[in-house]
Each structure stands twice: as C-alpha cells, then as structure tokens.
Design an enzyme around this catalytic site. Structure first.
Site, mmCIF file in Angstrom:
data_model
loop_
_atom_site.group_PDB
_atom_site.id
_atom_site.type_symbol
_atom_site.label_atom_id
_atom_site.label_comp_id
_atom_site.label_asym_id
_atom_site.label_seq_id
_atom_site.Cartn_x
_atom_site.Cartn_y
_atom_site.Cartn_z
ATOM 1 N N ASP C 15 0.841 -1.183 0.000
ATOM 2 C CA ASP C 15 0.000 0.000 0.000
ATOM 3 C C ASP C 15 0.887 1.247 0.000
ATOM 4 O OD1 ASP C 15 0.889 0.588 2.611
ATOM 5 O OD2 ASP C 15 -0.864 -0.337 3.535
ATOM 6 N N ALA C 16 0.234 2.401 0.079
ATOM 7 C CA ALA C 16 0.949 3.671 -0.072
ATOM 8 C C ALA C 16 1.941 3.933 1.055
ATOM 9 C CB ALA C 16 -0.052 4.824 -0.193
#
Lengths: 135, 135, 135, 135
Positions: C15-16
C-alpha cells in the site's frame, strides 16, 4: 458516539465461495477508519508525511459471524480507545442492513505510532490523540 | 445521461508507489457498473442466478492519465452501448474531483452474455438489454 | 512438521505506506493453507463442491511484527490442530528470509465445517480431518 | 526468449462468479513483470528509489479468453519491446497448464519512465533499457 461508515459489498470483495473473502472484512474496517479520520480533519495522504510519523496496525482480531454477498448494504462503526502515549485500539462492528439488522463481524485493531525514519515509538500527533480521546 | 458513481480512494486501492495500482482502476469501474445495474433494479447477486446467465468481461482497454492518491474523491461515469444480441460495451470515465476536475482514466470493457452451464452465447436477459439500450 | 510455503512479496500486496497492507498478510496465509491442502491431495475447487461442505474462517488473530516490502522472500508455515468434530485452527508463521531470518507475522485462524446448503455444522470430511490430525 | 513466470490461482484471485476477477489478470501479469525484472537484477523496491524514476503503466489492453479457477496452474510469459527513449510495452500471455495447454488471456501494457519528482518524461535507466532491448 461511534463513527458510522456506509458501505456496499462489491464483486471485488468476494471470492469463489460466493461471499466476502475474510481478509477483506479488515480492509473494509480500515476504510471506516480512514473515513473517520477524514471526518475529523485528518487526511491520511498528507497527515503522516507532515508529522513524520506512521501508525501501522500491529495486531488484529476478528470474528466473522455472517457471510456477506455482493450488493449487501453495511454500516461499519469505528470506536477508538487509547492504550498508551503511542498506541491505541479501534473496535469495529460490521452491521448488515435490511429488514432486520444483523451483526456480520466484530474486528479489533491495535495501532502504534512510530517515527517514519527511525521506526522508534513516538507520541501520537495531537490531532490523532484528540480523535482517539473523543472516541 | 451516464450513470454517476461517487468513490473515495482508500489505502487498499494504493501500492508502494503511493498511488492507485493500475488494475484497481478496473475494479473501481466494475463497482460503478454494479451500482448502475443496481440503480436499474438489477441485483448482481440474484439476477444472474435467476436468469441462468453470466456476463463475463471479455476485453478491457484503459488509459491511465493521472495518478490517484488516498483520499482523492472521484466521480465515475458508466455509459453502456449494445454490440450484438449477446454482447455490449461500457465506457467509463474516472474523474478526480477538486477545484478543477481532471480526468484520471478512460476505461472500456466488453461483456458477453453466456449460459452459466453450457457457456454458449445467449441473448441478454430483457432487464439487462433495457439497461444497455437506455445507456 | 509444518507445511512450508515460499512466497515473494509483489506490488499488489503493498500500500501507499510502502509495505504490505495488513489484511494481505491474512490472504498470504490463506494461500499457504490452500497449498498445504493441495499437497495433501485436497483441491479447493472441487473438494467442497464434492462433499457439499464449506469451511469458512470464523475467527482470525494476527500480530504484525515487521514490515514487508516488494521483493521480500518469505516462508510461511501452516500448522493445523483440531478443535472439535467440526472445527480446527491453523497457526501460521510468516518468516522473512535473508542473511538472518526474521519472523514478520504470527497469524491464527479458526475454521468451522458447515453444510453448504443448510449452513448447519457438520463433521469434517475424512481427508480434511486426516490433514488436520497429521498437522 | 520470453520470461516464464509460474503461478497458481488462489482464492484471493477469485470472485463470486467462481473464477478469477478480470482486473486480477492484470495484477498477475504485473507479478510476471516484477519477476522478470528481478531475474535481470532489477529489484523494484530499490531500483526506482536509486534512479529517482518511476515507470507507471499508462495503458493496458486485455482479452480474457478462458475462465480460471482456484488451483489452476499457469505460465505467464512477458515479452518487452521498446517504444521510445522513455517508454516501452510488454506483451503477456497467460497460459493455463494441463493435459492440453490453453491460452487464458492476452494482455499488453505500456509503461512510461518519468522523474519521480517533476513527473517529466526521462530516458529509461540503463539496466531497464537493457532488459527491454533483450526482450
């Protein structure tokens, strides 16, 4: 009062058993957490960069009580509570809406605030601490 | 008028580059399709079981024009058009909202209606054909 | 001896925050479970259809001990243990390989065997019971 | 000779139609790309940070020719080709293994190399250019 997040089950949430794949209940709860923070003025995409901290999930527990299918309408509630200076927990309830509301899952996550570079524990940034305390 | 689906980008949509992982644009467009069908009275979870048909995506094309980050607000439009008796296409536009709206992606999918058991092509069930025609 | 499943972290897992999104640890453990069953001659795609049963996960617990990044090589171990006539648990360890092996996560899931139609609890089919017992 | 990536279909890849959700074909192809780069000595997690560049996918096209179910064994081939100084394409074939091999999908992606900060187009870093040329 806990935060209420409305959600519809989509095809992407489901698996070949025809129901929501169990890890996706956690992803849906994380959405509720993001929306709760956003409603409190905390934008995930900038807040952590600005404060130099990250708040990874270090534990999760979940009870999957009812299957959910594509098109089901949910209300997810998120209730934070403080644990220490640098950690907190969130209790989630995933409620399936309908003529009779049914609880579909109970989830609990623990989050620890760390410095993004050193990965040492640090105190929660003030806006996040305020959100936890207001839970 | 195309169907408008509002969507917020969540952490689960993103990857380690900090932006939405490109296959997830397609999943987001499929959500818009599901919501458009639902708004037309077609519930994905029961419709296909009842009609004995499925409508798999057989082709997709996408242009990814702008990165999207966690918290971005979108409007996804879905515009169906008929291809043959047993197939149709949908054009999607993923618009990032803000002071200036920006198109973030253009996606096109092709769907073929088949019998769930024989996997032979069959005509679109009437409610689905009506939705395509109204597009 | 527990089953060993080798796995590489891919972009889609992250994820980010640059690391594996926590629900994806559970999905990776489920892969190890699928591979363990497959190695025991139990194919998920046909077994449950043939026996008329399904074995949903009813509980999960996880400790996320270390972040994992794209390209990390893992070994996931899966150790089942019986709970009742119709349920069992699996303990997973997610080990990050390298010059020094490090445990990245501990996960535990509980599975209940039910009839696919009535959703009443039923005894584990024999091959599954044998796999649990051999754990 | 194209790069060959072996892959097994897992529960997490599937949806309520019982088969792989179409966006996940693209995610599986991206895994093949990551593994091909890794085999060429290019580690996604450090390479782009070191070179200050990123290589987002700007277009994708896919034909989904056959459904894939949990447990299916695949071979994914990835064949890059140069487009310009700062862009390249990859053709993927997703082959379902078995007594008779069957092509399950054809996918094509386009990638543009940009400076991670300015987002201006820049030439491919030498190791990446070499990998594309060797395709």
């Amino acid at each position: 009062m806990p935060f209420h997040y409305p959600r519809t089950i989509h095809f992407a949430d489901t698996d070949a058993a025809g129901v929501v794949f169990f890890p996706n209940y956690l992803a849906i709860c994380h959405e509720a957490y993001e929306e709760a923070l956003s409603a409190a003025g905390i934008g995930l995409n900038t807040f952590f960069a600005q404060t130099g901290t990250v708040v990874p999930v270090v534990k999760s527990e979940a009870e999957y009580l009812r299957p959910l299918v594509c098109g089901d309408k949910l209300r997810v509630t998120a209730t934070p509570s403080g644990l220490t200076m640098n950690s907190f927990a969130i209790r989630f309830e995933v409620i399936r809406l309908g003529t009779a509301e049914k609880i579909a899952a109970r989830v609990r996550t623990e989050h620890v605030c760390i410095d993004a570079k050193t990965r040492e524990r640090v105190a929660l940034p003030a806006p996040l601490a305020a959100w936890v305390q207001a839970g």
